[in-house]
Design a protein around this motif. Sequence first.
Motif, PDB file in Angstrom:
ATOM      1  N   VAL A 143      56.132  22.314  83.084  1.00  0.00           N
ATOM      2  CA  VAL A 143      55.362  21.822  84.230  1.00  0.00           C
ATOM      3  C   VAL A 143      54.249  22.803  84.574  1.00  0.00           C
ATOM      4  O   VAL A 143      53.101  22.398  84.808  1.00  0.00           O
ATOM      5  N   ARG A 144      54.553  24.106  84.594  1.00  0.00           N
ATOM      6  CA  ARG A 144      53.518  25.110  84.868  1.00  0.00           C
ATOM      7  C   ARG A 144      52.400  25.045  83.843  1.00  0.00           C
ATOM      8  O   ARG A 144      51.215  25.122  84.192  1.00  0.00           O
ATOM      9  N   LEU A 145      52.748  24.896  82.573  1.00  0.00           N
ATOM     10  CA  LEU A 145      51.730  24.802  81.522  1.00  0.00           C
ATOM     11  C   LEU A 145      50.865  23.555  81.696  1.00  0.00           C
ATOM     12  O   LEU A 145      49.643  23.611  81.521  1.00  0.00           O
ATOM     13  N   MET A 146      51.487  22.441  82.048  1.00  0.00           N
ATOM     14  CA  MET A 146      50.729  21.206  82.252  1.00  0.00           C
ATOM     15  C   MET A 146      49.769  21.350  83.437  1.00  0.00           C
ATOM     16  O   MET A 146      48.619  20.906  83.372  1.00  0.00           O
ATOM     17  N   LYS A 147      50.226  21.981  84.521  1.00  0.00           N
ATOM     18  CA  LYS A 147      49.350  22.205  85.684  1.00  0.00           C
ATOM     19  C   LYS A 147      48.189  23.116  85.301  1.00  0.00           C
ATOM     20  O   LYS A 147      47.045  22.892  85.688  1.00  0.00           O
ATOM     21  N   TYR A 148      48.480  24.155  84.534  1.00  0.00           N
ATOM     22  CA  TYR A 148      47.436  25.077  84.092  1.00  0.00           C
ATOM     23  C   TYR A 148      46.412  24.341  83.236  1.00  0.00           C
ATOM     24  O   TYR A 148      45.205  24.488  83.435  1.00  0.00           O
ATOM     25  N   ASP A 149      46.880  23.547  82.274  1.00  0.00           N
ATOM     26  CA  ASP A 149      45.969  22.790  81.412  1.00  0.00           C
ATOM     27  C   ASP A 149      45.104  21.842  82.227  1.00  0.00           C
ATOM     28  O   ASP A 149      43.902  21.711  81.987  1.00  0.00           O
ATOM     29  N   HIS A 150      45.711  21.156  83.204  1.00  0.00           N
ATOM     30  CA  HIS A 150      44.961  20.215  84.028  1.00  0.00           C
ATOM     31  C   HIS A 150      43.861  20.947  84.807  1.00  0.00           C
ATOM     32  O   HIS A 150      42.722  20.497  84.853  1.00  0.00           O
ATOM     33  N   ALA A 151      44.203  22.085  85.404  1.00  0.00           N
ATOM     34  CA  ALA A 151      43.220  22.862  86.154  1.00  0.00           C
ATOM     35  C   ALA A 151      42.111  23.357  85.234  1.00  0.00           C
ATOM     36  O   ALA A 151      40.932  23.347  85.595  1.00  0.00           O
ATOM     37  N   HIS A 152      42.482  23.770  84.015  1.00  0.00           N
ATOM     38  CA  HIS A 152      41.497  24.254  83.044  1.00  0.00           C
ATOM     39  C   HIS A 152      40.545  23.129  82.647  1.00  0.00           C
ATOM     40  O   HIS A 152      39.338  23.343  82.545  1.00  0.00           O
ATOM     41  N   GLU A 153      41.069  21.915  82.425  1.00  0.00           N
ATOM     42  CA  GLU A 153      40.230  20.771  82.070  1.00  0.00           C
ATOM     43  C   GLU A 153      39.254  20.444  83.195  1.00  0.00           C
ATOM     44  O   GLU A 153      38.083  20.154  82.943  1.00  0.00           O
ATOM     45  N   GLU A 154      39.724  20.473  84.450  1.00  0.00           N
ATOM     46  CA  GLU A 154      38.837  20.194  85.582  1.00  0.00           C
ATOM     47  C   GLU A 154      37.744  21.253  85.679  1.00  0.00           C
ATOM     48  O   GLU A 154      36.589  20.931  85.933  1.00  0.00           O
ATOM     49  N   ASN A 155      38.104  22.517  85.474  1.00  0.00           N
ATOM     50  CA  ASN A 155      37.120  23.586  85.534  1.00  0.00           C
ATOM     51  C   ASN A 155      36.093  23.441  84.414  1.00  0.00           C
ATOM     52  O   ASN A 155      34.897  23.639  84.635  1.00  0.00           O
ATOM     53  N   ALA A 156      36.556  23.085  83.220  1.00  0.00           N
ATOM     54  CA  ALA A 156      35.640  22.892  82.093  1.00  0.00           C
ATOM     55  C   ALA A 156      34.674  21.746  82.389  1.00  0.00           C
ATOM     56  O   ALA A 156      33.481  21.824  82.079  1.00  0.00           O
ATOM     57  N   PHE A 157      35.176  20.676  83.008  1.00  0.00           N
ATOM     58  CA  PHE A 157      34.322  19.544  83.367  1.00  0.00           C
ATOM     59  C   PHE A 157      33.262  19.978  84.372  1.00  0.00           C
ATOM     60  O   PHE A 157      32.080  19.673  84.225  1.00  0.00           O
TER      61      PHE A 157
END
Length: 122
Positions: free
Chosen positions: A64-78
Motif C-alpha cells: 500500500v505504501r509503495l502504491m501511494k508513493y507511485d501515485h504521488a510520483h505520477e501526479e508530480n510527474a504530470f
Amino acid sequence: MTHDNHAPDTELPKFSVNVVPTNQLKCEDLRTMLNLYRRGQITPLIFGDDNKPEAAVIPFAALVRLMKYDHAHEENAFRTELSRRIQASDASSDPGMTLEDLGDELGGPAQAMIRKVLDDGE
C-alpha cells in the motif's frame, strides 16, 4: 547477489539480496513469512532462478505504501510536464494547443483530469 535490473521504470541502486531458487520454495516458507509479517517484520522473501531476483513477497502494508508513493510520483510527474509545456507555450509565438489537445496528447490519467476540469467548468 547484487541487484542490477535494467527493466524500464524499475532502475534501482545496486544492493545485495539473498535469492531463494523457485524450485526450493515450499508452502511452509510462505507460512513462515506471513507469521513474521504478523509480528511486524518487513523483510521481503525474494525469489527467482539463476540467482536473479525476479519477484518478492512483502507485507500488504508495504505494498500500500509503495502504491501511494507511485501515485504521488505520477501526479508530480504530470504537474512537472504540464508546467514545462505551459512555459514552452508562453515562450513561443505559436498560439499553441487547446486543453483538449493537451489532454489527448498526454493521454491516460492526465487526459481524464483535464476533461474533468473542462466538464466542471461548463
